[in-house]
Design a protein around this motif. Structure first.
Motif, PDB file in Angstrom:
ATOM      1  N   THR A   1     -25.009  -2.293 -83.349  1.00  0.00           N
ATOM      2  CA  THR A   1     -25.386  -1.503 -84.523  1.00  0.00           C
ATOM      3  C   THR A   1     -26.879  -1.738 -84.740  1.00  0.00           C
ATOM      4  OG1 THR A   1     -23.226  -1.898 -85.530  1.00  0.00           O
ATOM      5  CG2 THR A   1     -24.970  -1.049 -86.966  1.00  0.00           C
ATOM      6  N   PHE A   2     -27.621  -0.670 -84.961  1.00  0.00           N
ATOM      7  CA  PHE A   2     -29.052  -0.788 -85.209  1.00  0.00           C
ATOM      8  C   PHE A   2     -29.346  -0.490 -86.677  1.00  0.00           C
ATOM      9  CE2 PHE A   2     -29.693   0.809 -80.595  1.00  0.00           C
ATOM     10  CZ  PHE A   2     -29.427  -0.460 -80.097  1.00  0.00           C
ATOM     11  N   LEU A   3     -30.009  -1.403 -87.337  1.00  0.00           N
ATOM     12  CA  LEU A   3     -30.474  -1.190 -88.700  1.00  0.00           C
ATOM     13  C   LEU A   3     -31.933  -0.754 -88.623  1.00  0.00           C
ATOM     14  CD1 LEU A   3     -29.052  -4.391 -90.447  1.00  0.00           C
ATOM     15  CD2 LEU A   3     -27.873  -2.272 -89.838  1.00  0.00           C
ATOM     16  N   ARG A   4     -32.235   0.383 -89.227  1.00  0.00           N
ATOM     17  CA  ARG A   4     -33.601   0.924 -89.158  1.00  0.00           C
ATOM     18  C   ARG A   4     -34.182   1.076 -90.564  1.00  0.00           C
ATOM     19  NH1 ARG A   4     -32.867   5.737 -84.614  1.00  0.00           N
ATOM     20  NH2 ARG A   4     -32.733   4.386 -82.756  1.00  0.00           N
ATOM     21  N   PRO A   5     -34.612  -0.033 -91.138  1.00  0.00           N
ATOM     22  CA  PRO A   5     -35.205   0.036 -92.475  1.00  0.00           C
ATOM     23  C   PRO A   5     -36.598   0.626 -92.444  1.00  0.00           C
ATOM     24  CG  PRO A   5     -35.331  -2.195 -91.634  1.00  0.00           C
ATOM     25  CD  PRO A   5     -34.543  -1.405 -90.628  1.00  0.00           C
ATOM     26  N   HIS A   6     -36.934   1.294 -93.534  1.00  0.00           N
ATOM     27  CA  HIS A   6     -38.302   1.800 -93.704  1.00  0.00           C
ATOM     28  C   HIS A   6     -39.096   0.713 -94.457  1.00  0.00           C
ATOM     29  CE1 HIS A   6     -37.787   5.986 -92.130  1.00  0.00           C
ATOM     30  NE2 HIS A   6     -36.530   5.574 -92.194  1.00  0.00           N
ATOM     31  N   GLY A   7     -39.887   1.042 -95.450  1.00  0.00           N
ATOM     32  CA  GLY A   7     -40.744   0.047 -96.080  1.00  0.00           C
ATOM     33  C   GLY A   7     -39.978  -1.089 -96.734  1.00  0.00           C
ATOM     34  N   PHE A   8     -40.383  -2.323 -96.451  1.00  0.00           N
ATOM     35  CA  PHE A   8     -39.771  -3.504 -97.049  1.00  0.00           C
ATOM     36  C   PHE A   8     -40.431  -3.792 -98.400  1.00  0.00           C
ATOM     37  CE2 PHE A   8     -38.127  -6.124 -93.200  1.00  0.00           C
ATOM     38  CZ  PHE A   8     -37.724  -4.977 -92.546  1.00  0.00           C
ATOM     39  N   ALA A   9     -39.630  -3.997 -99.434  1.00  0.00           N
ATOM     40  CA  ALA A   9     -40.193  -4.424-100.713  1.00  0.00           C
ATOM     41  C   ALA A   9     -40.950  -5.740-100.551  1.00  0.00           C
ATOM     42  CB  ALA A   9     -39.081  -4.577-101.750  1.00  0.00           C
ATOM     43  N   ALA A  10     -40.441  -6.609 -99.688  1.00  0.00           N
ATOM     44  CA  ALA A  10     -41.060  -7.925 -99.500  1.00  0.00           C
ATOM     45  C   ALA A  10     -42.467  -7.849 -98.927  1.00  0.00           C
ATOM     46  CB  ALA A  10     -40.181  -8.792 -98.600  1.00  0.00           C
ATOM     47  N   ASN A  11     -42.823  -6.707 -98.332  1.00  0.00           N
ATOM     48  CA  ASN A  11     -44.194  -6.587 -97.816  1.00  0.00           C
ATOM     49  C   ASN A  11     -45.222  -6.660 -98.936  1.00  0.00           C
ATOM     50  OD1 ASN A  11     -43.253  -6.363 -95.219  1.00  0.00           O
ATOM     51  ND2 ASN A  11     -43.514  -4.150 -95.083  1.00  0.00           N
ATOM     52  N   THR A  12     -44.808  -6.324-100.162  1.00  0.00           N
ATOM     53  CA  THR A  12     -45.759  -6.371-101.277  1.00  0.00           C
ATOM     54  C   THR A  12     -46.113  -7.804-101.666  1.00  0.00           C
ATOM     55  OG1 THR A  12     -44.046  -6.280-102.994  1.00  0.00           O
ATOM     56  CG2 THR A  12     -44.893  -4.167-102.180  1.00  0.00           C
ATOM     57  N   LEU A  13     -45.404  -8.780-101.124  1.00  0.00           N
ATOM     58  CA  LEU A  13     -45.782 -10.175-101.375  1.00  0.00           C
ATOM     59  C   LEU A  13     -47.186 -10.463-100.849  1.00  0.00           C
ATOM     60  CD1 LEU A  13     -42.410 -11.947-100.525  1.00  0.00           C
ATOM     61  CD2 LEU A  13     -43.494 -11.821-102.781  1.00  0.00           C
ATOM     62  N   GLY A  14     -47.643  -9.641 -99.914  1.00  0.00           N
ATOM     63  CA  GLY A  14     -49.011  -9.785 -99.428  1.00  0.00           C
ATOM     64  C   GLY A  14     -50.050  -9.539-100.501  1.00  0.00           C
ATOM     65  N   TRP A  15     -49.646  -8.889-101.583  1.00  0.00           N
ATOM     66  CA  TRP A  15     -50.570  -8.647-102.705  1.00  0.00           C
ATOM     67  C   TRP A  15     -50.615  -9.814-103.682  1.00  0.00           C
ATOM     68  CZ3 TRP A  15     -48.003  -3.288-104.007  1.00  0.00           C
ATOM     69  CH2 TRP A  15     -48.368  -2.352-103.030  1.00  0.00           C
ATOM     70  N   ALA A  16     -49.717 -10.773-103.529  1.00  0.00           N
ATOM     71  CA  ALA A  16     -49.599 -11.835-104.527  1.00  0.00           C
ATOM     72  C   ALA A  16     -50.905 -12.593-104.772  1.00  0.00           C
ATOM     73  CB  ALA A  16     -48.481 -12.799-104.143  1.00  0.00           C
ATOM     74  N   PRO A  17     -51.660 -12.997-103.732  1.00  0.00           N
ATOM     75  CA  PRO A  17     -52.901 -13.741-104.008  1.00  0.00           C
ATOM     76  C   PRO A  17     -53.891 -12.971-104.873  1.00  0.00           C
ATOM     77  CG  PRO A  17     -52.269 -14.010-101.719  1.00  0.00           C
ATOM     78  CD  PRO A  17     -51.380 -12.948-102.288  1.00  0.00           C
ATOM     79  N   SER A  18     -54.058 -11.667-104.602  1.00  0.00           N
ATOM     80  CA  SER A  18     -55.032 -10.895-105.379  1.00  0.00           C
ATOM     81  C   SER A  18     -54.531 -10.607-106.797  1.00  0.00           C
ATOM     82  CB  SER A  18     -55.384  -9.586-104.662  1.00  0.00           C
ATOM     83  OG  SER A  18     -54.231  -8.804-104.441  1.00  0.00           O
ATOM     84  N   ILE A  19     -53.222 -10.417-106.950  1.00  0.00           N
ATOM     85  CA  ILE A  19     -52.678 -10.210-108.298  1.00  0.00           C
ATOM     86  C   ILE A  19     -52.807 -11.493-109.108  1.00  0.00           C
ATOM     87  CG2 ILE A  19     -50.555  -9.789-109.602  1.00  0.00           C
ATOM     88  CD1 ILE A  19     -49.799  -7.698-107.537  1.00  0.00           C
ATOM     89  N   ARG A  20     -52.540 -12.608-108.481  1.00  0.00           N
ATOM     90  CA  ARG A  20     -52.688 -13.882-109.198  1.00  0.00           C
ATOM     91  C   ARG A  20     -54.156 -14.158-109.538  1.00  0.00           C
ATOM     92  NH1 ARG A  20     -48.914 -15.971-105.207  1.00  0.00           N
ATOM     93  NH2 ARG A  20     -50.686 -16.888-104.111  1.00  0.00           N
ATOM     94  N   ALA A  21     -55.060 -13.740-108.655  1.00  0.00           N
ATOM     95  CA  ALA A  21     -56.486 -14.044-108.856  1.00  0.00           C
ATOM     96  C   ALA A  21     -57.108 -13.224-109.971  1.00  0.00           C
ATOM     97  CB  ALA A  21     -57.250 -13.833-107.552  1.00  0.00           C
ATOM     98  N   ASP A  22     -56.954 -11.887-109.893  1.00  0.00           N
ATOM     99  CA  ASP A  22     -57.619 -11.049-110.897  1.00  0.00           C
ATOM    100  C   ASP A  22     -56.830  -9.810-111.294  1.00  0.00           C
ATOM    101  OD1 ASP A  22     -57.900  -9.459-108.658  1.00  0.00           O
ATOM    102  OD2 ASP A  22     -60.085  -9.578-108.571  1.00  0.00           O
ATOM    103  N   GLY A  23     -55.565  -9.704-110.838  1.00  0.00           N
ATOM    104  CA  GLY A  23     -54.737  -8.570-111.236  1.00  0.00           C
ATOM    105  C   GLY A  23     -55.104  -7.262-110.582  1.00  0.00           C
ATOM    106  N   VAL A  24     -55.851  -7.336-109.468  1.00  0.00           N
ATOM    107  CA  VAL A  24     -56.289  -6.114-108.788  1.00  0.00           C
ATOM    108  C   VAL A  24     -55.853  -6.159-107.323  1.00  0.00           C
ATOM    109  CG1 VAL A  24     -58.243  -4.675-108.123  1.00  0.00           C
ATOM    110  CG2 VAL A  24     -58.273  -5.900-110.316  1.00  0.00           C
ATOM    111  N   VAL A  25     -55.238  -5.073-106.853  1.00  0.00           N
ATOM    112  CA  VAL A  25     -54.904  -4.924-105.440  1.00  0.00           C
ATOM    113  C   VAL A  25     -55.829  -3.873-104.855  1.00  0.00           C
ATOM    114  CG1 VAL A  25     -53.146  -4.214-103.776  1.00  0.00           C
ATOM    115  CG2 VAL A  25     -52.495  -5.562-105.781  1.00  0.00           C
ATOM    116  N   ARG A  26     -56.568  -4.254-103.840  1.00  0.00           N
ATOM    117  CA  ARG A  26     -57.537  -3.348-103.220  1.00  0.00           C
ATOM    118  C   ARG A  26     -57.010  -2.882-101.868  1.00  0.00           C
ATOM    119  NH1 ARG A  26     -59.638  -7.510-105.901  1.00  0.00           N
ATOM    120  NH2 ARG A  26     -61.185  -7.035-107.534  1.00  0.00           N
ATOM    121  N   GLY A  27     -56.913  -1.576-101.727  1.00  0.00           N
ATOM    122  CA  GLY A  27     -56.384  -1.049-100.477  1.00  0.00           C
ATOM    123  C   GLY A  27     -56.662   0.431-100.351  1.00  0.00           C
TER     124      GLY A  27
END
Length: 274
Positions: free
Chosen positions: A123-149
């Motif tokens: 069986t193949f599971l083919r997920p699209h965008g992972f919610a957990a990928n947004t954890l990559g924004w955590a340092p910038s949100i903790r620092a100044d509340g801004v995500v730059r992208g």
């Protein structure tokens, strides 16, 4: 009851597969390069390190580790030793193409093809965008509340790791999933701008998106990921501005319960953004 081998048992999805199997009193053998105390150590790119972990096992949860080519010997070993494999693939795979144009899709399709040639029940599971990928924004949100992208208006339905795991558990333990290719998404599409706002609200601190040029975003991402991954991601984001990612009902169809909204994910992970 034979144990189910769960590869990537300490990762976002694998750990949830372990938790949900145990909630059903299904024996589990967690496998990881850095396993939990009750797990086994193994490297999917080195089949010699996992051969003993397959003793008494006939069902495996598999995910990509390293290159697709590096995983091929392990897939061959599974074909000799077990009966069923549930593979965490990618929504980037396009079955309408004889040759994948998306690099991430090509990577995962290579493993899918190797599994298909083994004669395993798969069986193949083919997920699209992972919610957990947004954890990559955590340092910038903790620092100044801004995500730059780049491409803040890119819109996609992010999926909770619990939902991916729930579908995996059904495929690992139930009947009727052999040969299925499950496209998995979250409950609704939302822009990256909206995602940042929702995370800020859950964390109890204002958070906002700041748009930056493509090349500036690319340079920042290259410090974390290979160029082919970065370029594939940014191209995908650009396309999602014009055409939001599709929403599927697969989680509901397979598990019998609605998928979890992104707000649920954000609330559960709020502490990581504070």
């Amino acid at each position: 009851m034979k144990p189910i081998l769960v590869a990537g048992a300490t990762g976002n999805v694998g750990s949830q597969v372990v938790t949900q199997l145990r909630a059903r009193d299904v024996p589990v053998r967690p496998l990881s390069r850095n396993p939990p105390p009750d797990g086994v150590r193994g490297d999917l790119t080195d089949p010699g390190t996992i051969a003993s972990a397959l003793d008494g096992v006939d069902t495996v949860f598999l995910m990509l580790a390293g290159s697709a080519e590096a995983l091929a010997p392990t897939v061959s070993l599974l074909g000799e030793r077990v009966k069923r494999v549930v593979f965490l693939s990618s929504g980037a795979v396009d079955d309408s193409l004889t040759e994948q144009v998306n690099a991430i899709g090509a990577w995962h399709r290579t493993v899918e093809e190797a599994i298909e040639t083994t004669g395993l029940e798969w069986t193949f599971l083919r997920p699209h965008g992972f919610a957990a990928n947004t954890l990559g924004w955590a340092p910038s949100i903790r620092a100044d509340g801004v995500v730059r992208g780049a491409y803040g208006e890119a819109s996609m339905p992010l999926i909770h790791e619990k939902d991916m795991a729930a579908v995996a558990v059904e495929a690992l333990t139930g009947d009727g999933h052999a040969g299925a290719k499950y496209a998995l998404t979250g409950t609704r599409a939302m822009t990256q701008i909206e995602q940042v706002r929702i995370i800020g609200e859950a964390a109890g601190r204002p958070a906002r998106w700041e748009e930056i040029p493509h090349e500036e975003a690319r340079a920042a991402l290259l410090t974390k990921m290979p160029d082919f991954v970065v370029d594939t991601m940014l191209t995908g984001m650009r396309d999602l501005v014009a055409e939001p990612g599709p929403v599927t009902s697969t989680v509901q169809d397979v598990t019998g319960r609605p998928g979890l909204d992104f707000e649920v994910w954000a609330a559960e992970h709020a502490a990581e953004f504070r």
